[in-house]
Structure formats: structure tokens, C-alpha cells
Design a protein around this motif. Structure first.
Motif, PDB file in Angstrom:
ATOM      1  N   THR A   1    -102.479  39.194  85.294  1.00  0.00           N
ATOM      2  CA  THR A   1    -102.988  38.016  86.017  1.00  0.00           C
ATOM      3  C   THR A   1    -102.149  36.769  85.742  1.00  0.00           C
ATOM      4  O   THR A   1    -102.153  35.837  86.534  1.00  0.00           O
ATOM      5  CB  THR A   1    -104.449  37.722  85.620  1.00  0.00           C
ATOM      6  OG1 THR A   1    -104.498  37.376  84.229  1.00  0.00           O
ATOM      7  CG2 THR A   1    -105.338  38.939  85.879  1.00  0.00           C
ATOM      8  N   HIS A   2    -101.465  36.745  84.611  1.00  0.00           N
ATOM      9  CA  HIS A   2    -100.656  35.565  84.258  1.00  0.00           C
ATOM     10  C   HIS A   2     -99.246  35.774  84.817  1.00  0.00           C
ATOM     11  O   HIS A   2     -98.329  36.194  84.107  1.00  0.00           O
ATOM     12  CB  HIS A   2    -100.616  35.402  82.734  1.00  0.00           C
ATOM     13  CG  HIS A   2     -99.900  34.164  82.282  1.00  0.00           C
ATOM     14  ND1 HIS A   2    -100.456  32.910  82.306  1.00  0.00           N
ATOM     15  CD2 HIS A   2     -98.633  33.985  81.817  1.00  0.00           C
ATOM     16  CE1 HIS A   2     -99.596  32.018  81.862  1.00  0.00           C
ATOM     17  NE2 HIS A   2     -98.476  32.642  81.552  1.00  0.00           N
TER      18      HIS A   2
ATOM     19  N   TYR B   1    -102.022  44.941  87.186  1.00  0.00           N
ATOM     20  CA  TYR B   1    -103.193  44.347  86.540  1.00  0.00           C
ATOM     21  C   TYR B   1    -102.886  43.044  85.806  1.00  0.00           C
ATOM     22  O   TYR B   1    -103.800  42.422  85.248  1.00  0.00           O
ATOM     23  CB  TYR B   1    -103.857  45.360  85.598  1.00  0.00           C
ATOM     24  CG  TYR B   1    -103.001  45.828  84.441  1.00  0.00           C
ATOM     25  CD1 TYR B   1    -103.014  45.167  83.220  1.00  0.00           C
ATOM     26  CD2 TYR B   1    -102.165  46.940  84.580  1.00  0.00           C
ATOM     27  CE1 TYR B   1    -102.238  45.593  82.159  1.00  0.00           C
ATOM     28  CE2 TYR B   1    -101.383  47.373  83.525  1.00  0.00           C
ATOM     29  CZ  TYR B   1    -101.426  46.700  82.323  1.00  0.00           C
ATOM     30  OH  TYR B   1    -100.645  47.136  81.286  1.00  0.00           O
TER      31      TYR B   1
ATOM     32  N   SER C   1    -105.577  33.113  80.994  1.00  0.00           N
ATOM     33  CA  SER C   1    -105.165  34.378  81.610  1.00  0.00           C
ATOM     34  C   SER C   1    -104.228  35.167  80.693  1.00  0.00           C
ATOM     35  O   SER C   1    -104.167  36.394  80.766  1.00  0.00           O
ATOM     36  CB  SER C   1    -104.491  34.125  82.963  1.00  0.00           C
ATOM     37  OG  SER C   1    -103.275  33.420  82.795  1.00  0.00           O
TER      38      SER C   1
ATOM     39  N   ASP D   1    -104.801  39.088  79.726  1.00  0.00           N
ATOM     40  CA  ASP D   1    -103.769  40.118  79.888  1.00  0.00           C
ATOM     41  C   ASP D   1    -103.449  40.806  78.560  1.00  0.00           C
ATOM     42  O   ASP D   1    -103.138  42.000  78.536  1.00  0.00           O
ATOM     43  CB  ASP D   1    -102.505  39.499  80.493  1.00  0.00           C
ATOM     44  CG  ASP D   1    -102.675  39.160  81.976  1.00  0.00           C
ATOM     45  OD1 ASP D   1    -103.707  39.537  82.569  1.00  0.00           O
ATOM     46  OD2 ASP D   1    -101.779  38.510  82.549  1.00  0.00           O
TER      47      ASP D   1
END
Lengths: 149, 149, 149
Positions: free
Chosen positions: B79-80, B77, C58, C62
Motif C-alpha cells: 500500500t505504501h 498487496y 501504511s 506493509d
């Protein structure tokens, strides 16, 4: 002006405790300051300080349960084990929560939110009396005659 | 009086390091203060500072292992992800542990507990030299003749 | 000199927000200080403040996902449940991240790393406007004529 003193918190068993009053009754000097900053450092690595809800004790009970889940005892990969199963988790919890807190002073009192209080987080099963260094810096309240109190 | 300076910590690979001496040897000014407060800010978002046990290195090894469990790499999960698998966990660990520490000064020395030291928490696999801002505020020690040293 | 004021952050839904500019536009006084320290305390126990990456959004997304994994809602062992499923996790996250931050001031500006910014961490599903106490202590910038600005 600077004020610095070492104070004690009484010994407690493992858990989270609201200690705002136990701390403040040892710090009457705060009443003399119009504006300032208070730092409290706990001189230990297996207990910590944080600011959280000062009302319902169930919050502190849940803190104890949640931190025990986050940092469980007796994990097979722990290497620092000779001081008891509560010791290494105590060190980790201490750094997650922090060794010191800063609270602003305004007109002779701590400037906390209405629901905020100071927690002692005792991470050892049988903690000892905990030593705190309190360092306060600020300006004295001026009396009506323009002289510092 | 105020003292502010930027100092460096040498580059290290990922892990937790006791850096009390590396910091203090760059801060001889502390010896001149009778009472005060030192803040150290690390100017990075993938390394952090904390106070913990200064004795057994196994504590620092376990810190590295525990924080890797708390904030694992390569979660689906995230995203970065374009700065490497260690990058996003490094940011999270940095905020869990904190970017700055405050330590009181008493009679020319840091007033820490006997078992407390300063940790550099390097969260990148191959950290660079880390830059710190040290800000000290306090009162000078008076000499016997009543003049500030 | 001391400066202390209470400022507001606008209401937000749950998440992590970069608020450096929203804070700084309410603190023009920083420009007058050559050296100093700023403390910001959030007067709530279900939101927190931290310093982290100011670039890619992002990272903040997160953060929200990771902290929800670290402190999940609706665990069977929670006892403080009557304020909503987001409430107890909000208190825990608040103490993991911290209620206050300290940032040094240098030559009229915050002395942060180039990638660092201030995050508001809103842990309630529907947060209200959040109240901050900003306390600044430092030295005024001297003008060319040797007089404080």
C-alpha cells in the motif's frame, strides 16, 4: 569498569544451538557488576548470534528449516559458489540474524526475559570452533562497607 | 571517555558496498583507545549497515540479488507505493539488516574477524549521501609514563 | 553515569506500532545527558524492536503483510506447533528483526534521523503488555557554572 575477553564456542555442525551456559561459564566477571551492558561479537561471517526461546528444542529445529527455505542453496543466480553450496547462504543468514548481541546486566546477572537465551547460529555444514569478543562495561557492585568488590 | 561525531558516506546507487576504509579514515580517534565499543547508526530508513565478508565482491553482488528476491518490488498487496517501487522494499530491507552496528575496540583498532568488514546496504535505486552517527566509549591507552595519551 | 530501568508497553494485537513517544515519556532522564548510548531490550521472544519510518502508517501495515509472507503460518514442516499457529512464526520474526536496539544520545535527546522512529513489532495475535529493559550510559550535561545538572 571495562572487561574485554575473547572466548571460544566449540565446533558444531549446521544448526541453531542454545549456548547461554557455555558463554556464561566463561564470564564469571558479570557477577561483580551492579549495572552494565555486555556486547558479544562473533568474529565470523558464516555464523551468527541471536536471542530466542530457551525452552523447547523444536524451536531451534524449526529455525534451521525456516532459514533454509528463506535462503536456499544452489540458486542459479548465485555467483559466489566456489566455497561450497552452504557458503553464500551462510553469509546471508549471518546478516539477517546479526553478528553481535547486546544484553543488559543487572545486579550481577544478565537481564534477559525468563524465556530468552543466546543462540549460536551455525550456518556452515561443518563449522569450526567459533571465536567471540565479549566486551562488558558497567559499575561494580559496592560491598556493605562502601568499597567496590 | 566518549567520542561522538557525525560522518558522511558518499552517494551510491543501489547495492551492497564495503565501506570499512571510508568509515575508518574519518575516525582517527579509535587509535587512542585501549578498550571500548563503537556504535554506528545510519540516520535513514531506506539504507542499512551490516558486517559481512570483506574479500570477494561477488558476495556483495549476491546480497543484492538475494534481498531483491526476499523483498520483491511491485507486489500487489503493497500500500505504501507513492515514493517509488524501490521505497517500501527499502524500508523492509533496512529493518531486516538493521540500522546500527556495534564493534568492539581493542588496542587502538576495531576488533573484527579477519574476514569481516562494514557494509553500507543502499536500498534506493539512487541513494543520496548517507549520514552516520558514530558513538565511541572506552578507555584511553596509557603511555609509558602512566599518563593518558 | 548509568541509568537502568524497566518500562512497559501496553498490550496490542498483532502488527507494527510506532512507540517512540510511549517510550520517551517514560525516560525523562535522557534530557540530562550530553552524550551517550541507549539500549532497549524487549524481554520476550515473540515480539521485537526495530527502527523505521515514523511518518506514513501504511509502512507499518506493509511490514505486517511482508513479514507474514516471509514467515507464513501453518507450514507442514513446522514442529513447534502446540502454542498456536502464530507462535513459531513469531519467534522467527523476532530474530529477523532483533530483540534490542541501540540509539545514540546527543545534547539531551535521541539522535535519530528525522524520519526514524521506534517500532514495537508484535508478532502474537493477542500480545500481552511487553516489558523492556532500558540501559543508558553517558555523560551529564554541565550547567553554566561547570557543575553537572
Amino acid at each position: 569498569m571495562w572487561i574485554q575477553k575473547e572466548i571460544q564456542l566449540k565446533a558444531r555442525t549446521r544448526g541453531f544451538y542454545l549456548v547461554t551456559e557455555e558463554v556464561l561459564k566463561q564470564l564469571p566477571e558479570i557477577a561483580d557488576l551492579s549495572i552494565g551492558m555486555m556486547n558479544i561479537l562473533i568474529k565470523h561471517t558464516s555464523a551468527s548470534l541471536t536471542i530466542n526461546e530457551n525452552a523447547d528444542p523444536s524451536v531451534r529445529d524449526d529455525f534451521e528449516a525456516v532459514f533454509n527455505k528463506l535462503v536456499p542453496e544452489n540458486q542459479s543466480y548465485y555467483t559466489h559458489t566456489y566455497e561450497g553450496s552452504d557458503d553464500l547462504p551462510a553469509h546471508i543468514k549471518s546478516s539477517l540474524l546479526g553478528s553481535s548481541i547486546n544484553i543488559p546486566i543487572t545486579q550481577g546477572a544478565l537481564n534477559l526475559g525468563i524465556w530468552q537465551g543466546i543462540y549460536l547460529c551455525e550456518h556452515r555444514n561443518h563449522g569450526t570452533s567459533r571465536e567471540l569478543v565479549v566486551t562488558i562495561n558497567g559499575e561494580k557492585i559496592l560491598m556493605n562497607d562502601g568499597v567496590s568488590s
